[in-house]
Design an enzyme around this catalytic site. Structure first.
Site, PDB file in Angstrom:
ATOM      1  CG  ASP A   1      -9.375  31.640 -70.230  1.00 18.49           C
ATOM      2  OD1 ASP A   1      -9.578  32.831 -70.538  1.00 18.49           O
ATOM      3  OD2 ASP A   1      -9.660  30.681 -70.971  1.00 18.49           O
TER       4      ASP A   1
ATOM      5  CG  ASP B   1       3.829  39.233 -79.191  1.00 17.40           C
ATOM      6  OD1 ASP B   1       4.049  40.427 -78.944  1.00 17.40           O
ATOM      7  OD2 ASP B   1       2.958  38.862 -80.006  1.00 17.40           O
TER       8      ASP B   1
ATOM      9  CG  ASP C   1      -9.730  33.054 -75.791  1.00 19.45           C
ATOM     10  OD1 ASP C   1      -9.545  32.199 -74.883  1.00 19.45           O
ATOM     11  OD2 ASP C   1     -10.428  34.076 -75.632  1.00 19.45           O
TER      12      ASP C   1
ATOM     13  CG  ASP D   1     -11.806  44.182 -75.035  1.00 16.89           C
ATOM     14  OD1 ASP D   1     -11.986  43.602 -73.944  1.00 16.89           O
ATOM     15  OD2 ASP D   1     -12.674  44.256 -75.927  1.00 16.89           O
TER      16      ASP D   1
HETATM   17  N1  SAM Z   1     -12.104  35.523 -73.318  1.00 16.63           N
HETATM   18  C1  SAM Z   1     -11.358  36.757 -73.212  1.00 16.63           C
HETATM   19  C2  SAM Z   1     -12.007  37.878 -73.968  1.00 16.63           C
HETATM   20  O1  SAM Z   1     -12.937  37.607 -74.711  1.00 16.63           O
HETATM   21  O2  SAM Z   1     -11.582  39.018 -73.759  1.00 16.63           O
HETATM   22  C3  SAM Z   1      -9.924  36.535 -73.606  1.00 16.63           C
HETATM   23  C4  SAM Z   1      -9.317  35.580 -72.628  1.00 16.63           C
HETATM   24  S1  SAM Z   1      -7.689  35.184 -72.663  1.00 16.63           S
HETATM   25  C5  SAM Z   1      -7.407  35.217 -70.964  1.00 16.63           C
HETATM   26  C6  SAM Z   1      -6.814  36.543 -73.324  1.00 16.63           C
HETATM   27  C7  SAM Z   1      -5.326  36.238 -73.269  1.00 16.63           C
HETATM   28  O3  SAM Z   1      -4.607  36.928 -74.283  1.00 16.63           O
HETATM   29  C8  SAM Z   1      -4.634  36.651 -71.943  1.00 16.63           C
HETATM   30  O4  SAM Z   1      -4.280  35.503 -71.211  1.00 16.63           O
HETATM   31  C9  SAM Z   1      -3.394  37.458 -72.376  1.00 16.63           C
HETATM   32  O5  SAM Z   1      -2.251  37.139 -71.611  1.00 16.63           O
HETATM   33  C10 SAM Z   1      -3.248  37.021 -73.822  1.00 16.63           C
HETATM   34  N2  SAM Z   1      -2.520  37.947 -74.709  1.00 16.63           N
HETATM   35  C11 SAM Z   1      -2.606  39.294 -74.770  1.00 16.63           C
HETATM   36  N3  SAM Z   1      -1.777  39.775 -75.733  1.00 16.63           N
HETATM   37  C12 SAM Z   1      -1.152  38.688 -76.292  1.00 16.63           C
HETATM   38  C13 SAM Z   1      -0.199  38.517 -77.334  1.00 16.63           C
HETATM   39  N4  SAM Z   1       0.297  39.581 -78.009  1.00 16.63           N
HETATM   40  N5  SAM Z   1       0.201  37.260 -77.652  1.00 16.63           N
HETATM   41  C14 SAM Z   1      -0.311  36.175 -76.983  1.00 16.63           C
HETATM   42  N6  SAM Z   1      -1.212  36.276 -75.984  1.00 16.63           N
HETATM   43  C15 SAM Z   1      -1.638  37.521 -75.649  1.00 16.63           C
END
Ligand code: SAM
Length: 284
Positions: free
Chosen positions: A86, A138, A157, A160
């Site tokens: 974001d 990833d 960041d 869950d």
């Molecule tokens: N502020 C949020 C929270 O506290 O839950 C997190 C926000 S941020 C949008 C989380 C991001 O992690 C998402 O955009 C998602 O696409 C990314 N994400 C999930 N798994 C991932 C991975 N294995 N590698 C990189 N990014 C990942």
């Protein structure tokens, strides 16, 4: 859709009333992405039905993930942001003129695309800052290819521990991240709301202690992440979070010329105070 209902914690639902039709609702290659305006929580980003960000209180999260480690360290130049699609955390990190390079590694480019469109008032051009490089990867795999000792700070960041993010909570993730940090480097990690997710804090602290010489937790409160305190954990080898006195933090804060909504040096120091029940969880 007139309401959005989130079930993240067993036995508890959070329901938000929408202020209009959804702004975005699509299934990317990785997750269900929803963006909508609400009557009480501002503009919200949800992934697979779980709230990730609200523009009403994102500062309590993004400022507290970015500024405490940067001001504790005092000379952060190279930063890795894991997740963070974001752009809220990236915007805060880039406020520091000392920061020379940011790698933002989010698995889903559609989150970045849509956040550019609908959260431009939050990420404020972070994705166009020449210091930032976006990697649609990833992060667990990205870390496996990262040179050791490269980063001064890594900020997880992460959402869950569900879906593509499960790898971001595994033992190997912390081992790889530790290797990617410079000698005085530090990792900070989104670690859930202990009131509803005690095991996430307990397990994270155990893994951090197994991979870093020093580890700990500090707190913030983000009303949209229901459950009261949110745990932000940290791990480091060459320094310890909380060593900086208030005079040093205040001097660094003003020297950086930071404009903030939630962070102050006093809030930073206060974030280190843990209620006994939470301190016991953090003992692992
Ligand atoms: N502020 C949020 C929270 O506290 O839950 C997190 C926000 S941020 C949008 C989380 C991001 O992690 C998402 O955009 C998602 O696409 C990314 N994400 C999930 N798994 C991932 C991975 N294995 N590698 C990189 N990014 C990942």
């Amino acid at each position: 859709m007139k309401t959005f209902s989130e079930t993240l914690h067993a036995g508890f639902d959070q329901v938000m009333h929408l202020a209009g039709p959804p702004l975005a609702d699509e299934h990317s290659d990785f997750q269900h992405i929803q963006i909508f305006d609400t009557k009480a929580n501002g503009r919200v980003l949800a992934l697979d039905g779980i709230v990730q960000l609200s523009d009403r209180d994102e500062a309590a999260y993004s400022e507290m993930l970015a500024h405490p480690p940067i001001l504790e360290h005092g000379a952060v130049k190279r930063v890795l942001i894991i997740g963070g699609g974001d752009g809220a955390v990236a915007e805060e990190v880039l406020k520091h003129r000392s920061v020379e390079a940011v790698d933002l590694v989010d698995i889903d480019a559609r989150v970045v695309d849509l956040s550019r469109d609908y959260f431009a008032h939050v990420n404020r051009g972070a994705f166009d800052d020449p210091r930032l490089t976006f990697h649609a990867r990833d992060a667990f795999e990205f870390l496996a290819e990262t040179a050791s000792g490269h980063y001064d700070l890594a900020i997880a960041d992460r959402p869950d521990p569900v879906g593509p993010a499960e790898s971001l909570f595994a033992e190997d993730f912390y081992a790889r991240l530790q290797s990617a940090l410079a000698e005085r480097g530090m990792g900070v990690f989104q670690t859930g709301c202990p009131f509803f997710q005690p095991d996430e804090l307990r397990e994270t602290m155990t893994l951090l202690r197994g991979n870093f010489a020093n580890a700990g937790v500090y707190l913030t409160v983000v009303p949209t992440y229901t459950g009261g305190f949110m745990a932000l954990t940290w791990g480091a080898n060459g320094l310890a979070f909380g060593e900086c006195d208030i005079e040093t933090l205040t001097r660094r804060f003003h020297a950086a010329g930071l404009k903030t909504t939630h962070y102050t040096p006093d809030m930073h120091r206060a974030a280190l105070a843990l209620p006994p029940w939470l301190a016991r969880l953090a003992q692992g």
